[in-house]
Design an enzyme around this catalytic site. Structure first.
Site, PDB file in Angstrom:
ATOM      1  N   CYS A 113      37.318 -24.016   6.163  1.00  0.00           N
ATOM      2  CA  CYS A 113      36.724 -23.398   4.968  1.00  0.00           C
ATOM      3  C   CYS A 113      37.394 -23.843   3.670  1.00  0.00           C
ATOM      4  O   CYS A 113      36.805 -23.700   2.594  1.00  0.00           O
ATOM      5  CB  CYS A 113      36.772 -21.880   5.092  1.00  0.00           C
ATOM      6  SG  CYS A 113      35.856 -21.250   6.520  1.00  0.00           S
ATOM      7  N   HIS A 249      35.441 -19.098  -1.940  1.00  0.00           N
ATOM      8  CA  HIS A 249      34.848 -19.351  -0.630  1.00  0.00           C
ATOM      9  C   HIS A 249      34.071 -18.108  -0.215  1.00  0.00           C
ATOM     10  O   HIS A 249      34.552 -16.977  -0.340  1.00  0.00           O
ATOM     11  CB  HIS A 249      35.935 -19.671   0.389  1.00  0.00           C
ATOM     12  CG  HIS A 249      35.451 -19.655   1.798  1.00  0.00           C
ATOM     13  ND1 HIS A 249      34.354 -20.368   2.216  1.00  0.00           N
ATOM     14  CD2 HIS A 249      35.909 -18.986   2.897  1.00  0.00           C
ATOM     15  CE1 HIS A 249      34.155 -20.151   3.506  1.00  0.00           C
ATOM     16  NE2 HIS A 249      35.077 -19.316   3.943  1.00  0.00           N
ATOM     17  N   ASN A 279      28.689 -17.473   5.662  1.00  0.00           N
ATOM     18  CA  ASN A 279      29.866 -18.334   5.521  1.00  0.00           C
ATOM     19  C   ASN A 279      29.497 -19.737   5.986  1.00  0.00           C
ATOM     20  O   ASN A 279      29.305 -19.977   7.175  1.00  0.00           O
ATOM     21  CB  ASN A 279      31.006 -17.769   6.370  1.00  0.00           C
ATOM     22  CG  ASN A 279      32.289 -18.582   6.275  1.00  0.00           C
ATOM     23  OD1 ASN A 279      32.292 -19.700   5.774  1.00  0.00           O
ATOM     24  ND2 ASN A 279      33.377 -18.032   6.776  1.00  0.00           N
TER      25      ASN A 279
END
Length: 322
Positions: A113, A249, A279
């Site tokens: 990520c 993020h 996500n």
């Protein structure tokens, strides 16, 4: 002084949308449970045969068009992904061929990520040292391919997508600083437990899926992101009030809100796409950035903080004047 300045942004999402209501039909969960704990309402999922580079190519072309340059001017390609099309060649090389670019360096970065922030940091240094004039930086994933869709703790969280930026060398202020870190002692809190070293037996047995201890990850993420905010502000001798926009993020709305509180920022200064995208790992920050640039929330000369936390653990930030 030479800066790496964002000249253009682009993004792409698969057409296939999976809502929380859709997931209620296949796994023991509810729309209300997912929204309350994550803020996610839906996610885009790649269809069979649609690869990471398939998503990255239109995002890259949009970023190049927004920068107002010709594809042939790109002299560096850095591709952040944890779900590459092949073991080799790199997704960067596959994308390079599709764009009709030859000769420039092209390589992948894997920091899950945090991958886009890592890639941005590397590209920034290429430009500041004069090794690149126009760099294409991509974050793209088909994370759905490494998700166990019977595991309600992970399958509700993730989606697929791609985002890209073109960085160009400029005398105008651009990226002010980047900060990247890792600590491998937390490996098993968020990982895929097998890989090439195991051969393909475990992959065929259905073991090549994300495993996550969510509560432990949440605690470390909130604490770590708070520290990197302090590190970034200190490095630039800035106050919290100097930041115009936070583009985090997009993992979990609670983590995003905690980082905003750390900056004393109202949520209307935070770009939030997790509700619509889920996500998307390395794609989440460039996706969110492109959304906010194209809807004209983020304007030229705004000070923008990008920050991410991911498996490894890895984490990082980039402070820039857009």
């Amino acid at each position: 002084m030479t800066f790496a300045r964002i000249a253009g942004t682009g993004s792409y999402l698969p057409d296939n949308i999976v809502t929380n209501k859709d997931l209620e039909k296949t796994v023991d969960t509810t729309d209300a449970w997912i929204r309350e704990r994550t803020g996610i309402e839906q996610r885009h999922i790649a269809v069979d045969g649609q690869t990471t580079v398939d998503l990255a190519e239109p995002a890259a072309r949009k970023a190049i068009a927004a920068a107002g340059i010709d594809t042939s001017e790109i002299d560096l390609i850095i591709f952040a992904t944890s779900t590459p099309d092949k073991i080799f060649p790199s997704s960067a090389c596959i994308l390079q061929a599709r764009l009709g670019i030859q000769g420039c360096p092209a390589f992948d970065i894997q920091a899950v990520c945090s991958g886009f922030v890592y890639a941005l940091s590397v590209a920034d240094k290429f430009i500041k040292t004069g090794s690149s004039k126009k760099a294409l930086v991509i974050g793209a994933e088909v994370f759905s391919r490494i998700i166990d869709w019977s595991d309600r703790g992970t399958c509700v969280l993730f989606g697929d997508g791609a985002g890209a930026v073109v960085l160009e060398a400029s005398e105008e202020t651009g990226i002010l600083s980047t900060h990247i870190h890792a600590d491998g002692q937390y490996e098993e809190l968020l990982h895929v437990p097998c890989g090439i070293a195991d051969g393909f037996d475990r992959v065929k047995a259905g073991e090549a899926f994300v495993e996550m201890k969510g509560n432990e990850v949440f605690k470390v993420a909130v604490n770590t992101l708070g520290k990197i905010v302090d590190e970034t502000l200190s490095a630039n001798q800035m106050e919290k009030s100097d930041i115009d926009w936070l583009v985090p993020h997009q993992a979990n709305l609670r983590i995003i809100s905690a980082t905003a509180r750390k900056l004393n920022m109202a949520m209307d200064q935070v770009v939030v796409t997790v509700n619509k995208h889920g996500n998307t790992s390395a794609a989440s920050i460039p996706l969110a950035l492109d959304v906010a640039v194209r809807d004209e929330r983020i304007q030229r000369n705004d000070v923008v903080l990008l920050e991410a936390f991911g498996g490894g653990f890895t984490w990082g930030s980039a402070l820039l004047r857009y």
